[in-house]
Design an enzyme around this catalytic site. Structure first.
Site, short mmCIF file in Angstrom:
data_model
loop_
_atom_site.label_atom_id
_atom_site.label_comp_id
_atom_site.label_asym_id
_atom_site.label_seq_id
_atom_site.Cartn_x
_atom_site.Cartn_y
_atom_site.Cartn_z
CB SER A 1 -0.96 -0.06 1.19
OG SER A 1 -2.03 0.89 1.05
CG HIS B 1 -5.53 -2.81 0.23
ND1 HIS B 1 -5.02 -2.56 -0.99
CD2 HIS B 1 -4.88 -2.06 1.22
CE1 HIS B 1 -4.21 -1.49 -0.57
NE2 HIS B 1 -4.23 -1.13 0.87
CG ASP C 1 -6.85 -3.84 -3.41
OD1 ASP C 1 -7.59 -2.98 -2.73
OD2 ASP C 1 -5.47 -3.86 -3.55
#
Length: 264
Positions: free
Chosen positions: A112, A244, A216
């Site tokens: 991320s 995610h 995601d």
């Protein structure tokens, strides 16, 4: 330094070390000469984001160093800030951490926000970063991305399962204010020509594994495709059911994928 053992009898060390005048918290596991730095996502920490990797990816052949970036986790104070350079700031702080720990060459695993900073780190320190693994990352902020961020701004709309760990770690006031500041900080990249790291993406020279969860909800599939197309030596692996946090839910499969890539 605190020593503890995970279920695989793998020694794990948690400690703080001075980096650029800040006390940076990190956790180290494994004992291999091959070393990988783990960079967490927004508001994340070594333990909240990489527990499954510290437990099962680290091994006698591979040492993992997972850190809390400045203002996150146990690397407080200072309070977290989001200037226009915050991804680069994290990349440079991470490089200084590894230098301080005595590691000249290492792999980088970034999830991320940590994936964004990992790309920048690989571009800025090509002599140090030997292989790169990123997932849930984005090189720019588009209209769809900004819509997704705004939809997550109000933590009162989050499920208890999602926000409880953050409130436990930070307290509600710090979490609420810092999360709002993150939304503003990441959204600001929409108006910048380089986005988050377009230029740096093209400057990465190490072999790179881009991982994406097809489900995601935070990162549209255009982002892993962008990294695949613009990082000179990149490959893409998609988890069909991954979201995610695919490295948590599919930890065994993810860890094997990364282990095999790093061992090539």
């Amino acid at each position: 330094m605190e020593n503890k053992y995970d279920g695989n009898a793998n020694v794990r060390n948690m400690a703080k070390i001075a980096v650029n005048g800040m006390n940076i918290n990190y956790e180290k596991a494994g004992s291999g000469s091959s070393v990988a730095l783990c960079m967490p996502g927004a508001m994340g920490s070594a333990l909240t984001d990489f527990g499954a990797q510290l437990k099962s990816l680290a091994c006698p052949e591979l040492t993992l160093v997972a850190w809390d970036p400045p203002g996150y986790g146990q690397s407080r104070p200072p309070a977290r800030q989001f200037p226009p350079t915050f991804f680069k700031d994290d990349a440079l702080a991470a490089a200084e951490l590894m230098k301080t720990l005595g590691y000249d060459r290492y792999h980088v695993l970034g999830w991320s926000d940590g994936g964004n900073s990992a790309v920048i780190l690989a571009a800025l320190r090509p002599q140090s970063v030997t292989k790169l693994v990123i997932w849930g990352a984005n090189a720019y902020v588009g209209d769809k991305d900004q819509e997704l961020y705004e939809a997550l701004r109000d933590i009162d709309k989050w499920s208890a399962r999602m926000k409880a760990p953050m409130i436990e770690m930070y307290g509600e006031e710090y979490f609420r204010s810092t999360w709002n500041a993150w939304i503003d900080g990441i959204s600001a990249f929409k108006d910048i020509e380089n986005g988050v790291c377009r230029k740096e993406t093209r400057e990465v020279r190490c072999p790179t594994l881009v991982v994406h969860g097809a489900k995601d909800a935070m990162v549209p599939p255009e982002h892993p495709e962008y990294f695949k197309q613009h990082i000179p030596d990149a490959r893409l692996h998609v988890f069909p059911e991954g979201k995610h946090n695919l490295h948590m839910k599919y930890a065994d499969e993810f860890n094997k994928l990364v282990r095999d890539f790093l061992a090539e």
